[in-house]
Design a protein around this motif. Structure first.
Motif, PDB file in Angstrom:
ATOM      1  N   LEU A  96      30.614  30.025  27.025  1.00 45.99           N
ATOM      2  CA  LEU A  96      31.511  30.799  27.877  1.00 45.99           C
ATOM      3  C   LEU A  96      31.438  32.284  27.550  1.00 45.99           C
ATOM      4  CD1 LEU A  96      34.737  28.585  27.688  1.00 45.99           C
ATOM      5  CD2 LEU A  96      32.727  28.302  29.153  1.00 45.99           C
ATOM      6  N   GLU A  97      31.582  33.114  28.574  1.00 44.00           N
ATOM      7  CA  GLU A  97      31.785  34.547  28.388  1.00 44.00           C
ATOM      8  C   GLU A  97      33.282  34.777  28.496  1.00 44.00           C
ATOM      9  OE1 GLU A  97      29.275  37.120  30.715  1.00 44.00           O
ATOM     10  OE2 GLU A  97      27.749  35.545  30.881  1.00 44.00           O
ATOM     11  N   ILE A  98      33.904  35.126  27.384  1.00 46.00           N
ATOM     12  CA  ILE A  98      35.355  35.198  27.318  1.00 46.00           C
ATOM     13  C   ILE A  98      35.814  36.648  27.454  1.00 46.00           C
ATOM     14  CG2 ILE A  98      37.398  34.596  25.967  1.00 46.00           C
ATOM     15  CD1 ILE A  98      35.701  32.561  24.482  1.00 46.00           C
ATOM     16  N   ILE A  99      36.673  36.893  28.436  1.00 41.25           N
ATOM     17  CA  ILE A  99      37.235  38.227  28.626  1.00 41.25           C
ATOM     18  C   ILE A  99      38.744  38.078  28.804  1.00 41.25           C
ATOM     19  CG2 ILE A  99      35.105  38.980  29.757  1.00 41.25           C
ATOM     20  CD1 ILE A  99      36.738  39.170  32.336  1.00 41.25           C
ATOM     21  N   LYS A 100      39.422  39.213  28.828  1.00 39.46           N
ATOM     22  CA  LYS A 100      40.862  39.233  29.069  1.00 39.46           C
ATOM     23  C   LYS A 100      41.155  40.344  30.064  1.00 39.46           C
ATOM     24  CE  LYS A 100      45.337  39.503  26.707  1.00 39.46           C
ATOM     25  NZ  LYS A 100      46.023  39.538  25.385  1.00 39.46           N
ATOM     26  N   ALA A 101      41.619  39.967  31.258  1.00 36.73           N
ATOM     27  CA  ALA A 101      41.834  40.947  32.310  1.00 36.73           C
ATOM     28  C   ALA A 101      42.861  40.431  33.305  1.00 36.73           C
ATOM     29  CB  ALA A 101      40.512  41.247  33.037  1.00 36.73           C
ATOM     30  N   ASP A 102      43.492  41.336  34.022  1.00 42.55           N
ATOM     31  CA  ASP A 102      44.314  40.944  35.161  1.00 42.55           C
ATOM     32  C   ASP A 102      43.403  40.277  36.184  1.00 42.55           C
ATOM     33  OD1 ASP A 102      45.431  41.562  38.021  1.00 42.55           O
ATOM     34  OD2 ASP A 102      47.151  41.779  36.675  1.00 42.55           O
ATOM     35  N   TYR A 103      43.851  39.170  36.762  1.00 41.41           N
ATOM     36  CA  TYR A 103      42.971  38.414  37.659  1.00 41.41           C
ATOM     37  C   TYR A 103      42.507  39.243  38.840  1.00 41.41           C
ATOM     38  CZ  TYR A 103      46.232  37.627  41.575  1.00 41.41           C
ATOM     39  OH  TYR A 103      47.044  37.784  42.664  1.00 41.41           O
ATOM     40  N   ARG A 104      43.324  40.217  39.293  1.00 39.88           N
ATOM     41  CA  ARG A 104      42.941  41.039  40.437  1.00 39.88           C
ATOM     42  C   ARG A 104      41.795  41.973  40.087  1.00 39.88           C
ATOM     43  NH1 ARG A 104      49.302  41.787  41.134  1.00 39.88           N
ATOM     44  NH2 ARG A 104      48.924  41.810  38.888  1.00 39.88           N
ATOM     45  N   GLU A 105      41.814  42.508  38.875  1.00 34.50           N
ATOM     46  CA  GLU A 105      40.712  43.356  38.432  1.00 34.50           C
ATOM     47  C   GLU A 105      39.432  42.545  38.279  1.00 34.50           C
ATOM     48  OE1 GLU A 105      41.711  45.468  34.910  1.00 34.50           O
ATOM     49  OE2 GLU A 105      43.584  46.273  35.700  1.00 34.50           O
ATOM     50  N   LEU A 106      39.579  41.333  37.745  1.00 31.59           N
ATOM     51  CA  LEU A 106      38.412  40.477  37.544  1.00 31.59           C
ATOM     52  C   LEU A 106      37.809  40.074  38.893  1.00 31.59           C
ATOM     53  CD1 LEU A 106      36.767  39.152  35.314  1.00 31.59           C
ATOM     54  CD2 LEU A 106      38.294  37.175  35.440  1.00 31.59           C
ATOM     55  N   PHE A 107      38.665  39.760  39.844  1.00 35.75           N
ATOM     56  CA  PHE A 107      38.189  39.422  41.179  1.00 35.75           C
ATOM     57  C   PHE A 107      37.440  40.596  41.808  1.00 35.75           C
ATOM     58  CE2 PHE A 107      39.223  39.671  45.789  1.00 35.75           C
ATOM     59  CZ  PHE A 107      38.388  38.657  46.234  1.00 35.75           C
ATOM     60  N   SER A 108      37.989  41.780  41.693  1.00 34.36           N
ATOM     61  CA  SER A 108      37.336  42.969  42.262  1.00 34.36           C
ATOM     62  C   SER A 108      35.972  43.208  41.633  1.00 34.36           C
ATOM     63  CB  SER A 108      38.223  44.206  42.069  1.00 34.36           C
ATOM     64  OG  SER A 108      39.433  44.081  42.792  1.00 34.36           O
ATOM     65  N   GLN A 109      35.844  42.890  40.360  1.00 36.33           N
ATOM     66  CA  GLN A 109      34.587  43.114  39.651  1.00 36.33           C
ATOM     67  C   GLN A 109      33.488  42.177  40.125  1.00 36.33           C
ATOM     68  OE1 GLN A 109      34.953  42.776  35.380  1.00 36.33           O
ATOM     69  NE2 GLN A 109      32.749  42.917  35.045  1.00 36.33           N
ATOM     70  N   TYR A 110      33.840  40.952  40.512  1.00 36.29           N
ATOM     71  CA  TYR A 110      32.831  39.941  40.813  1.00 36.29           C
ATOM     72  C   TYR A 110      32.757  39.548  42.287  1.00 36.29           C
ATOM     73  CZ  TYR A 110      32.009  39.146  35.852  1.00 36.29           C
ATOM     74  OH  TYR A 110      31.648  39.304  34.538  1.00 36.29           O
ATOM     75  N   LYS A 111      33.665  40.018  43.137  1.00 35.47           N
ATOM     76  CA  LYS A 111      33.746  39.515  44.506  1.00 35.47           C
ATOM     77  C   LYS A 111      32.510  39.791  45.351  1.00 35.47           C
ATOM     78  CE  LYS A 111      36.401  43.527  46.178  1.00 35.47           C
ATOM     79  NZ  LYS A 111      35.437  44.048  47.186  1.00 35.47           N
ATOM     80  N   ASP A 112      31.753  40.816  45.010  1.00 35.02           N
ATOM     81  CA  ASP A 112      30.577  41.162  45.810  1.00 35.02           C
ATOM     82  C   ASP A 112      29.269  40.700  45.173  1.00 35.02           C
ATOM     83  OD1 ASP A 112      32.136  42.457  47.777  1.00 35.02           O
ATOM     84  OD2 ASP A 112      32.230  44.276  46.549  1.00 35.02           O
ATOM     85  N   ILE A 113      29.365  39.933  44.098  1.00 31.30           N
ATOM     86  CA  ILE A 113      28.161  39.439  43.433  1.00 31.30           C
ATOM     87  C   ILE A 113      27.675  38.170  44.129  1.00 31.30           C
ATOM     88  CG2 ILE A 113      27.261  38.449  41.286  1.00 31.30           C
ATOM     89  CD1 ILE A 113      29.086  40.275  39.755  1.00 31.30           C
ATOM     90  N   PRO A 114      26.408  38.120  44.568  1.00 33.67           N
ATOM     91  CA  PRO A 114      25.888  36.921  45.233  1.00 33.67           C
ATOM     92  C   PRO A 114      25.945  35.706  44.299  1.00 33.67           C
ATOM     93  CG  PRO A 114      24.410  38.793  45.556  1.00 33.67           C
ATOM     94  CD  PRO A 114      25.412  39.211  44.516  1.00 33.67           C
ATOM     95  N   GLY A 115      26.295  34.561  44.859  1.00 33.88           N
ATOM     96  CA  GLY A 115      26.299  33.319  44.104  1.00 33.88           C
ATOM     97  C   GLY A 115      27.530  33.088  43.254  1.00 33.88           C
TER      98      GLY A 115
END
Length: 283
Positions: free
Chosen positions: A173-192
């Motif tokens: 696992l890649e373990i991070i700690k973030a607000d879910y909204r920030e995490l979603f914004s970071q990955y929402k445009d990544i294919p797959g």
């Protein structure tokens, strides 16, 4: 704020439940969740937005070792895993204190005082996993997060008789700690990418989010699953599916509560349960 905690390599250990106590883990969904993962054969990244105990992330990493699995450990569950040997040692001392006290029996005042003193001693030297340990001295299904909560409660001898084992649980696992909204914004445009979405229960305290999980918070999460691949968890207590179905098939011409006056009255049922009655009116 986002903070990368750590990333660890692959492993072969498989768990069907989180190795340390955690309220709300999805152990009853393990088989169905594994089946659902097979529907995302082309996915390259799974992001567990509300990671909790990490069980969904753990299963995903075992079922899809070819993909990245991002575990949002907002509850710092990994710290409890890392300190499991310390926890086992404290529980061993508690078992000695409670020797001779029948299982499920109330803990006498003198034994409780010894346990409190034990906690105070260990707090001076490092981490104390009160959630795990409290499951062995509180009535079934109850947990405490600090020594003050334990002092207020009646203790019972529900002590786990064998050590906890967590070997390899967080591997892969890649373990991070973030607000879910920030995490979603970071990955929402990544294919797959596929989002694993298991938000706190509606109308409950939201754990480390330190706030009451309101209907508005619950609805905000729907932005995550709108137009993105996802696996989403809810319950019939939230009625969220019925609410969205109703909104899709009905129109009420705007917000009927706009401009209304609001009055609230707090209702206390007992020392642990309360709710708020709300009156809205508009002349």
């Amino acid at each position: 704020m986002k903070n990368t905690v750590k990333s660890v390599g692959g492993g072969i250990q498989r768990y069907s439940a989180a190795p340390l106590p955690f309220m709300g883990q999805k152990r009853r969904f393990v088989n169905q969740f594994r089946e659902a993962l097979r529907e995302f054969s082309s996915a390259t990244t799974f992001v567990d937005l509300f990671g909790g105990s990490g069980l969904l992330s753990h299963i995903t990493a075992r079922e899809r070792p070819d993909a990245r699995v991002i575990y949002n450990d907002f509850d710092d569950y990994h710290l409890r895993i890392e300190n499991v040997e310390r926890t086992n040692a404290i529980l061993a001392e508690i078992r000695e204190i409670l020797a001779g006290i029948p299982r499920m029996a109330k803990v006498p005042a003198d034994a409780k005082a010894q346990i409190i003193a034990l906690f105070e001693e260990h707090e001076q030297s490092g981490f104390v996993d009160y959630i795990t340990i409290s499951s062995s001295i509180l009535f079934s299904g109850n947990y405490a997060t600090n020594i003050c909560e334990i002092k207020k409660q009646m203790l019972y001898n529900t002590t786990k008789q064998t050590p906890y084992v967590c070997d390899g649980y967080l591997e892969g696992l890649e373990i991070i700690k973030a607000d879910y909204r920030e995490l979603f914004s970071q990955y929402k445009d990544i294919p797959g990418v596929v989002f694993l979405v298991d938000p706190p229960y509606l109308s409950t305290e939201a754990g480390v989010y330190k706030c009451y999980w309101r209907l508005r918070d619950y609805l905000d999460v729907l932005h995550v699953i709108d137009g993105h691949p996802y696996i989403y968890f809810t319950s019939n207590k939230s009625n969220i599916v019925e609410l969205i179905d109703w909104m899709q098939s009905n129109s009420i011409g705007g917000n009927p509560f706009a401009g209304a006056n609001r009055r609230e009255v707090s209702v206390i049922l007992n020392h642990t349960s309360k709710y708020t009655d709300i009156m809205l009116y508009r002349a």
